[in-house]
Design a protein around this motif. Structure first.
Motif, PDB file in Angstrom:
ATOM      1  N   VAL A   1       0.838  -1.212   0.000  1.00 20.73           N
ATOM      2  CA  VAL A   1       0.000   0.000   0.000  1.00 20.73           C
ATOM      3  C   VAL A   1       0.864   1.251   0.000  1.00 20.73           C
ATOM      4  N   LEU A   2       1.897   1.272   0.817  1.00 25.83           N
ATOM      5  CA  LEU A   2       2.726   2.470   0.948  1.00 25.83           C
ATOM      6  C   LEU A   2       3.483   2.799  -0.329  1.00 25.83           C
ATOM      7  N   THR A   3       3.909   1.767  -1.075  1.00 23.51           N
ATOM      8  CA  THR A   3       4.721   2.004  -2.267  1.00 23.51           C
ATOM      9  C   THR A   3       3.882   2.161  -3.533  1.00 23.51           C
TER      10      THR A   3
ATOM     11  N   LEU B   1       2.407   6.762   0.676  1.00 21.97           N
ATOM     12  CA  LEU B   1       3.336   7.571   1.459  1.00 21.97           C
ATOM     13  C   LEU B   1       4.789   7.324   1.056  1.00 21.97           C
ATOM     14  N   LEU B   2       5.087   6.140   0.554  1.00 21.00           N
ATOM     15  CA  LEU B   2       6.445   5.808   0.104  1.00 21.00           C
ATOM     16  C   LEU B   2       6.409   5.414  -1.366  1.00 21.00           C
ATOM     17  N   GLN B   3       5.748   6.193  -2.173  1.00 19.34           N
ATOM     18  CA  GLN B   3       5.505   5.828  -3.565  1.00 19.34           C
ATOM     19  C   GLN B   3       6.784   5.414  -4.279  1.00 19.34           C
TER      20      GLN B   3
ATOM     21  N   THR C   1       5.703   8.593   8.500  1.00 21.46           N
ATOM     22  CA  THR C   1       5.129   7.370   7.926  1.00 21.46           C
ATOM     23  C   THR C   1       4.946   6.295   8.984  1.00 21.46           C
ATOM     24  N   TRP C   2       5.944   6.090   9.836  1.00 19.71           N
ATOM     25  CA  TRP C   2       5.852   5.060  10.869  1.00 19.71           C
ATOM     26  C   TRP C   2       4.706   5.363  11.832  1.00 19.71           C
TER      27      TRP C   2
ATOM     28  N   LYS D   1      -0.318   4.234  14.199  1.00 20.74           N
ATOM     29  CA  LYS D   1      -1.439   4.867  14.891  1.00 20.74           C
ATOM     30  C   LYS D   1      -2.745   4.879  14.093  1.00 20.74           C
ATOM     31  N   VAL D   2      -2.643   4.748  12.772  1.00 18.44           N
ATOM     32  CA  VAL D   2      -3.852   4.866  11.949  1.00 18.44           C
ATOM     33  C   VAL D   2      -4.109   3.602  11.137  1.00 18.44           C
ATOM     34  N   LEU D   3      -3.196   3.254  10.234  1.00 23.97           N
ATOM     35  CA  LEU D   3      -3.468   2.189   9.276  1.00 23.97           C
ATOM     36  C   LEU D   3      -3.755   0.846   9.945  1.00 23.97           C
TER      37      LEU D   3
END
Length: 245
Positions: free
Chosen positions: A40-42, A47-49, A131-132, A137-139
Motif C-alpha cells: 500500500v505504501l509504495t 506515502l512511500l511511492q 510514515t511510521w 497509529k492509523v493504518l
C-alpha cells in the motif's frame, strides 16, 4: 478399528494439526503484515511511492500465490531440509505452510489497509506525523477488524493446506484420513476426521467473526472516529493567558 484404538491416533493428529497451523499462522502474520502494508505504501499516491518496487513485490506475491500448495511443498524440499534437517514431519511441514501463507495473507492485509479512511491519514500528516506514526497509529489500528477477519481466513486455509501436507508424511488429520481412511479402508475413521476438521474450522471461524465484530463495536470503521493523540501540544499557563489578555 475400535474407538479405543482411534482415540490416541485422533488426539495426536489433532495436536499435530494445531501445532503446524499455529506456527505457520504466526510466521505468516509476522511476514505478511509488513509486506501487505508495504504494498500500500509504495503504490501510486502512497506515502512511500515507488512504482518499480511495488510492481516487483506485487509480482513476487502473485507468483507465490498462484503456485499450488502440493507443488510448492515439492519445490521447497531442499530448502526445508536445509532448515529442519528433514522433509517429513510436522516441523518440516511448517516451512512450506508458512511460505505459502505469507503472500496469501499479504494480499488480504493490502485490501484491509486500503479501506482505511484517507482523511485520517491526512489528519495525522497535518499534525506532523511521519510514515511510521501513520502506520502504527492509523493504518493498522483502523484496519484491525479486517485484519482479524483476514487472519481467520488464513487459518482456515492453512488447515486445508495441512491436510494436503499429510499426504506426504507431515502428520496431522490429513495423514490419518489418507493412511487409515483411504489406504486401509477405515471409512468410519475417515468420516470422524472430516467431522473433527469441520468442527475445528467452525469454531475458528466463529471466534474470528466474534473478535472482528467486537472490535467494530468498540470503535472500528463502523464506530466513531478515533481520537488522534499523536503530538503533545503544550498548553499555555494561566499567567501567560492573563498577560495576553
Amino acid at each position: 478399528m475400535t474407538w479405543s484404538e482411534m482415540q490416541p491416533l485422533l488426539a495426536q493428529a489433532c495436536w499435530d494439526t494445531l501445532y503446524m497451523v499455529g506456527w505457520s499462522t504466526l510466521i505468516a502474520v509476522v511476514g505478511g503484515l509488513p509486506l501487505g502494508v508495504l504494498l500500500v505504501l509504495t503504490d501510486r499516491g502512497g506515502l512511500l511511492q515507488n512504482v518499480v518496487a511495488n510492481k516487483v513485490i506485487g509480482q513476487v506475491v502473485n507468483i507465490a500465490r498462484s503456485m499450488p500448495f502440493i507443488i510448492l511443498m515439492v519445490a521447497l524440499m531442499g530448502f526445508t531440509r536445509s532448515i529442519t534437517g528433514t522433509t517429513i514431519g510436522r516441523e518440516a511441514a511448517i516451512v512450506p505452510l508458512a511460505i505459502g501463507a505469507i503472500p496469501f495473507f499479504a494480499r488480504l492485509v493490502e485490501t484491509a489497509v486500503r479501506e482505511v479512511d484517507g482523511g485520517l491519514v491526512e489528519a495525522v500528516q497535518s499534525m506532523g506525523g511521519n510514515t511510521w506514526t501513520i502506520v502504527r497509529k492509523v493504518l493498522v489500528p483502523e484496519a484491525l477488524p479486517s485484519l482479524i477477519a483476514s487472519t481467520t481466513t488464513t487459518i482456515v486455509a492453512l488447515i486445508g493446506y495441512s491436510a494436503m501436507a499429510g499426504t506426504v508424511g507431515a502428520g496431522g488429520l490429513g495423514d490419518i484420513a489418507i493412511r487409515y481412511g483411504y489406504q486401509r479402508f477405515e471409512t468410519e475413521l475417515m468420516w470422524i476426521t472430516v467431522a473433527i476438521l469441520a468442527v475445528v474450522i467452525s469454531l475458528i471461524q466463529f471466534a474470528g467473526d466474534y473478535a472482528a465484530r467486537s472490535l467494530h463495536r468498540r470503535g472500528g470503521r463502523s464506530g466513531p472516529a478515533p481520537k488522534l493523540r499523536l503530538l503533545k501540544v503544550k498548553e499555555p499557563a494561566a499567567a501567560d493567558i492573563g498577560n495576553v489578555a
